[in-house]
Write an enzyme that holds these catalytic residues in place. Structure first.
Site, PDB file in Angstrom:
ATOM      1  N   VAL A   1       0.840  -1.212   0.000  1.00 47.38           N
ATOM      2  CA  VAL A   1       0.000   0.000   0.000  1.00 47.38           C
ATOM      3  C   VAL A   1       0.873   1.260   0.000  1.00 47.38           C
ATOM      4  CG1 VAL A   1      -1.755   1.306   1.277  1.00 47.38           C
ATOM      5  CG2 VAL A   1      -1.908  -1.200   1.128  1.00 47.38           C
TER       6      VAL A   1
ATOM      7  N   ALA B   1      10.122   5.602   6.610  1.00 53.78           N
ATOM      8  CA  ALA B   1      10.799   4.716   7.570  1.00 53.78           C
ATOM      9  C   ALA B   1      10.407   3.283   7.259  1.00 53.78           C
ATOM     10  CB  ALA B   1      10.387   5.074   9.002  1.00 53.78           C
TER      11      ALA B   1
ATOM     12  N   ARG C   1      15.467  -1.772   0.229  1.00 48.69           N
ATOM     13  CA  ARG C   1      14.285  -2.036  -0.603  1.00 48.69           C
ATOM     14  C   ARG C   1      13.405  -0.773  -0.677  1.00 48.69           C
ATOM     15  NH1 ARG C   1       9.372  -2.805   0.189  1.00 48.69           N
ATOM     16  NH2 ARG C   1       9.676  -2.818   2.435  1.00 48.69           N
TER      17      ARG C   1
ATOM     18  N   VAL D   1     -11.332   0.795   5.950  1.00 55.62           N
ATOM     19  CA  VAL D   1     -12.576   0.049   5.704  1.00 55.62           C
ATOM     20  C   VAL D   1     -12.826  -0.035   4.203  1.00 55.62           C
ATOM     21  CG1 VAL D   1     -15.051  -0.082   6.149  1.00 55.62           C
ATOM     22  CG2 VAL D   1     -13.545   0.890   7.884  1.00 55.62           C
TER      23      VAL D   1
ATOM     24  N   GLY E   1     -11.017  -0.731   1.663  1.00 53.29           N
ATOM     25  CA  GLY E   1      -9.966  -0.296   0.731  1.00 53.29           C
ATOM     26  C   GLY E   1     -10.324   0.944  -0.060  1.00 53.29           C
TER      27      GLY E   1
ATOM     28  N   ILE F   1     -13.044   1.846  -1.592  1.00 53.61           N
ATOM     29  CA  ILE F   1     -14.420   2.377  -1.577  1.00 53.61           C
ATOM     30  C   ILE F   1     -14.483   3.519  -0.557  1.00 53.61           C
ATOM     31  CG2 ILE F   1     -16.867   1.852  -1.161  1.00 53.61           C
ATOM     32  CD1 ILE F   1     -16.230  -1.110  -1.606  1.00 53.61           C
TER      33      ILE F   1
ATOM     34  N   GLY G   1      -2.411 -16.618  -3.970  1.00 54.79           N
ATOM     35  CA  GLY G   1      -2.019 -15.375  -3.310  1.00 54.79           C
ATOM     36  C   GLY G   1      -3.199 -14.519  -2.864  1.00 54.79           C
TER      37      GLY G   1
ATOM     38  N   LYS H   1     -13.695  -3.776  10.719  1.00 55.50           N
ATOM     39  CA  LYS H   1     -14.225  -2.772   9.792  1.00 55.50           C
ATOM     40  C   LYS H   1     -15.654  -2.378  10.145  1.00 55.50           C
ATOM     41  CE  LYS H   1     -11.207  -4.555   6.128  1.00 55.50           C
ATOM     42  NZ  LYS H   1     -11.092  -5.581   5.090  1.00 55.50           N
TER      43      LYS H   1
END
Ligand code: HSE
Length: 455
Positions: A14, A43, A49, A132, A134, A136, A187, A205
């Site tokens: 994310v 951080a 990476r 909640v 994602g 939406i 996955g 949620k």
């Protein structure tokens, strides 16, 4: 005006999505926000990476506290997750006068009261659209778009992993454990999928949504939580034959006293539910999310979209960044309250215990196929004042032929008896189920799945 500076704690899927979308759409976002928004410090424990994701112009450190201590940072995004270090860092960021954006539903559902109080006292915002469903914008819809309404209920498919599993079970006629393995291979499900499949993620949620909808504190500890691990392919098939689909729903519902019309409690629950196949939300398949909100003025509204993933979740995180950029100079008392209602106007309406919840039910009884069995079962329901809505009987050959009776007698013809009931209190249903289960002609544990009409 110089861009508002953002520090990011934890750059996983994310975080990377947030960085990339913010960069890609910077012009559009600036035109909306009135000012540029830049992630200038990150951080992450894996510095190399993280640096490869954000490039050389962004400072990357391993110590999150260095971000919080940086006076140039106005907003801290917390994408670490969990209740431990994330909680400490969010509280420290608030104490340092930073606004916070987080996708951490677990943290807010469990410790939200403390975190929002700390933020209000300090005059900073804690924004959590990404926590909640994602991508939406359901928090915005509940908190602002529907602000005219007395919200009656919310029912949501708010966990993509379980919706994917249920869709596969229905499509392929497979049992839960088989599909879970496939979902992990593809996955879709985490290596440790416990929070998803046991309903905990959905409960976090719906707890947040209940607080915003009804102006009550976040009370995850009062939520009833039941996952999908015990669902069988047979029940999905029978539900289909009766015109229903089974979905894992997060439900928050206002309970009104019939006589006084006053709100006497809030139902807060996550469990598999039969919903009529004809409802739009019943047709939400795969990993997608959807939430239906019923308001007294607006009626039913439906919100649909991706509930997880890099850029869908980033979309919600950045919406919060834009809100904060627009509002951070506004007097704190004039901002939209964290939980939609003014902190001094929160309600102490209780979350009802599960025994007091009122709903209808799907029951499946594996019974001996003998005269009088049906009469005994319906007799118990009648004595309990539980009204039957529909029934279905599947013959022995369809359910695997002959079985073994409770006394060990082999070769008893058996059948599946499927009953849909009208609404009754859960405690009443529990008592009736105990009586039915004790009948010697009931040959296996009774399956009980709650049913919601969502009309
Ligand atoms: N694991 C969640 C889901 C996404 O499957 O929907 C993050 O809340």
């Amino acid at each position: 005006m110089k861009p508002i500076q953002v520090g990011l704690l934890g750059i996983g899927v994310v975080g990377a999505g947030t960085f990339n979308v913010l960069k890609r759409n910077q012009e559009e976002i600036q035109r909306r926000a009135g000012r540029g928004i830049e992630i200038t410090m990150v951080a992450d424990l894996d510095v190399a990476r993280a640096q490869s994701v954000v490039g050389p112009d962004v400072t990357v450190v391993s110590d999150a506290r260095a971000v919080i201590a940086n006076p140039d940072i106005d907003i801290v995004i917390e994408l670490i997750g969990g209740y431990g270090i994330a909680k400490q860092l969010v509280l420290e960021a608030i104490a340092a006068g930073k606004h916070v954006v987080t996708a951490n539903k677990a943290l807010l559902a469990v410790h939200g009261t403390e975190i929002f109080a700390a933020a209000s006292a300090k005059g900073v915002m804690v924004a959590f659209e990404a926590a909640v469903a994602g991508g939406i914008p359901i928090i915005k819809a509940l908190r602002e778009g529907l602000t005219a309404n007395r919200i009656q209920w919310i029912a949501g498919i708010i966990n993509g992993t379980t919706n994917f599993i249920l869709s596969e079970m229905r499509d392929k006629g497979l049992d839960f454990s088989v599909v879970l393995k496939e979902a992990q291979r593809l996955g879709y499900a985490e290596a440790d999928p416990t929070f998803d499949i046991e309903g905990v993620d959905a409960a976090h949620k719906v707890t947040l949504m209940s607080a915003i909808a009804f102006g009550i504190p976040v009370q995850f500890d009062k939520a009833y939580v039941e996952g999908i691990t015990k669902l069988g392919a047979a029940d999905i098939k029978y539900a289909e034959q009766l015109g229903y689909r089974i979905k894992l729903l997060g439900i928050a519902k206002r309970r009104i006293d019939d006589a006084t019309k006053r709100t006497i409690g809030v139902e807060l629950r996550v469990h598999p539910s039969l919903i009529p196949s004809k409802r739009l939300i019943a047709n939400v398949e795969g990993a997608m999310n959807a939430v239906v909100v019923n308001g007294d003025a607006v009626g039913n509204t439906l919100y649909y979209g991706k509930g997880a993933g890099s850029e869908p979740t980033a979309s919600a995180v950045i919406a919060d960044l834009v809100d904060i950029t627009r509002l951070h100079t506004v007097d704190a008392a004039n901002r939209v309250p964290h939980l939609a209602f003014q902190p001094g106007a929160m309600s102490d309406t209780p979350v009802l215990p599960m025994g007091d919840v009122v709903t209808s039910y799907y029951l499946r009884l594996r019974v001996a196929d003998q005269a009088g069995v049906l009469a005994k079962v319906t007799g118990i329901l009648a004595e309990s004042n539980i009204s039957v809505d529909a029934m279905l009987q599947r013959e022995a050959d369809e359910v695997g032929g002959e079985g073994t009776g409770p006394d060990g007698t082999r070769g008893i013809p058996q059948t599946d008896l499927i009953i849909l009931t009208h609404d009754c209190k859960e405690a009443k249903m529990n008592a009736a189920l105990a009586q039915m289960q004790a009948l010697p002609t009931v040959l296996a544990p009774i399956v009980r799945i709650r049913k919601e009409e969502l009309a």
